[in-house]
Structures are given as structure tokens and as C-alpha cells.
Design an enzyme around this catalytic site. Sequence first.
Site, short mmCIF file in Angstrom:
data_model
loop_
_atom_site.label_atom_id
_atom_site.label_comp_id
_atom_site.label_asym_id
_atom_site.label_seq_id
_atom_site.Cartn_x
_atom_site.Cartn_y
_atom_site.Cartn_z
N LYS A 52 -23.13 -33.79 3.25
CA LYS A 52 -24.25 -34.52 2.65
C LYS A 52 -23.99 -36.03 2.70
O LYS A 52 -24.89 -36.81 3.00
CB LYS A 52 -24.48 -34.02 1.21
CG LYS A 52 -25.09 -32.62 1.21
CD LYS A 52 -25.01 -31.88 -0.11
CE LYS A 52 -25.50 -30.45 0.11
NZ LYS A 52 -25.36 -29.58 -1.07
N GLN A 96 -23.49 -30.43 -7.16
CA GLN A 96 -23.14 -29.30 -6.29
C GLN A 96 -22.79 -28.06 -7.12
O GLN A 96 -21.97 -28.13 -8.03
CB GLN A 96 -21.95 -29.71 -5.40
CG GLN A 96 -21.57 -28.70 -4.35
CD GLN A 96 -22.62 -28.54 -3.26
OE1 GLN A 96 -23.17 -29.52 -2.77
NE2 GLN A 96 -22.92 -27.31 -2.90
N ASP A 119 -32.90 -31.24 -5.49
CA ASP A 119 -32.55 -29.84 -5.23
C ASP A 119 -33.71 -28.91 -5.61
O ASP A 119 -33.67 -27.71 -5.32
CB ASP A 119 -31.30 -29.47 -6.03
CG ASP A 119 -30.28 -28.74 -5.19
OD1 ASP A 119 -30.52 -28.57 -3.98
OD2 ASP A 119 -29.24 -28.34 -5.75
#
Length: 283
Positions: A52, A96, A119
Site C-alpha cells: 500500500k 490493517q 476501507d
Amino acid sequence: MTLIMDGNATAKAVQEKIAQDVEKLKAAGKRPGLAVVLVGEDPASKVYVGRKKKACETLGFYSEEYKLPADTKEADLLALVETLNRKQEIHGILVQFPLPTGLNPQKVIETINPEKDVDGMNPTSLGKLISGLPGLRSCTPAGVMVMLEHYGISVAGKEAVVIGRSIMVGKPMAQLLVEANATVTICHSKTKNIGEVIHRADIVVAAIGKPKFVTADMVKDGAVVVDVGINRTAEGKLVGDVDYEAIAPKASAITPVPGGVGPMTIALLMKNTFQAFLNQSGL
Ligand code: NAP
């Protein structure tokens, strides 16, 4: 001939478009910013966070990375998210998952400002998805939809079966397929005669987390098979949830693992961050 849907190539096309758009805004001194938070030492998570960060560099995004120890207190993690919520130069926040035991992922998700929820898992984002309103969609299922579109695979009127009902993948995947006018069934661990249900599908999306769960006898000839699963075998090989070798010859299209849905997830994270940046900048 089976179409192998190449996630790397499709993700590259998505990212090239974003890079062009970022370039245009550079002159105005504006650029999207993403903060990625990693708690603990999960090896797979470290790899994803690294990818990322690299994607941010490639696209000219501003990025911040926070690596916290596994014994981080929940209050401290939530305080960091609050700080990132207030930071002007940060338009997207990604924590994460999975989080180490003892940290409540739902609390973290709900603390992220929905405007920065790249997300797409905040209840506000999911509510917008269900309501059919514009909003940030969960990266992996959104990536699957972009890949199907990229390969000209129409969804409308098709029978789709999604295996898995997580908030991150299964449920938003099913909703995106419904929005695209598919007739959708969701399977999970309590589904009876799952092979028979999967066999009805024109489009199968597997998001279970079990290697070779979907076998060739479960898939009808000519089905489109999307494998979201990422599993590591005892030999250290990465495999999906479907028996790729046995299914590929009978499918009309299939995604490999690795090189299928995985790269799309990162591409859609970048797309979401760019969208969040546009929204927050009033552009
Ligand atoms: P998850 O939260 O563990 O959910 C797994 C789902 O599979 C659950 O809904 C579960 O049903 C269902 N399931 C488990 N065993 C089953 C069985 N025997 N029969 C039918 N259904 C069963 O996992 P997830 O976060 O959705 O992730 C799924 C997979 O995708 C994992 O391999 C993960 O690593 C991978 N993944 C990949 C990407 C990517 O970028 N490619 C992104 C995210 C996740 P119940 O609800 O009944 O328990």
C-alpha cells in the site's frame, strides 16, 4: 478457452488513470493523503502494508505509516485514529486487519471518520451501500466489480453465488452484485447442500479462507469464478479458496491466486483515497 482475469494488469489500468488525475492536480499543490496503521507483527499484514505504501509512492500520494506494537492499548489506537481524523493532509485512514487479540476491530472501524473510511467498513459507508447512495465501497468487493467490468463480463440478470458473509468481503460483495442487477445467494458455514447451491451460479465468488474449498464438481460449465481467498499452504505457497487447476478448464473466466483479486484490492484502496480526497477538497 478460459479467460484468465489478470488482476495485476487490471489494477495497473486503474492506477494509471488515478496517476493521470493526480498529476493534473499537482499544479494546484493538492494531493491525496493516506494513513496506514499496522498493529503487531503479522507477516502477511506487513507485506500488504508495504504494498500500500509503494502504491502511494507510485501514484504520487502523500502517505503516513504507523507501526504500533502488538500490546498497544485500545485507547491509544483509538486516540491515533482520532488524531488522523483531524489531520488535514490525510484523506483516507486504513487500519490493517486482523488486529491483535484484545483490540476490538468494530470500535476502530466506528472511530474512523466516515469521510476517511477508505476501507468502506464503517456502518455509515455500509449503510450508504445498502441505500444505493454514493459512498466509499469496501475495496475487495469493489475491486471484483471493476475486474468483471474490465473484462466485459456482464452481471445483470445472472445468478451469482457469494460464499462467505464477512463485513469486509461477502456481504458488501453480495450487495454490489445486487446493485448490478444480479440475482444473489449468500452461502456460509451453515448453508446446507452448498455444492448444489454453488452449482446454480453463473458467477461464483469465493471468500471463505479455506484452500480448495470450491471443487470442480460444484461449478457448472461456463461459470465465471472469482477467488478472493488467500491461504498459505504448509509449503508456504499462496493459494485461493477454489481448486484452480481442476476448475479453470470448465470455467468461462477465472481469477488466479496470486495475481487475481489481491492487486485489485490495493488499486481500489487508491481509488477510494482519491475519491475521499476529492470529496474533502470540494473538487
Ligand atoms: P472471514 O471473516 O473469516 O469470513 C469467512 C466466511 O466464510 C464466513 O462468512 C464463514 O461463514 C464462511 N465459511 C467458513 N467456513 C465455511 C464453510 N465450511 N462453508 C461455507 N462457508 C464457510 O474471512 P474474510 O475476511 O471474508 O476473508 C475470506 C478470504 O478472503 C480469506 O482467505 C482472506 O484472506 C481473503 N481476503 C482476500 C482479500 C484480497 O485482497 N484478495 C481481501 C480480504 C480477504 P460463517 O459466517 O457462517 O462463519
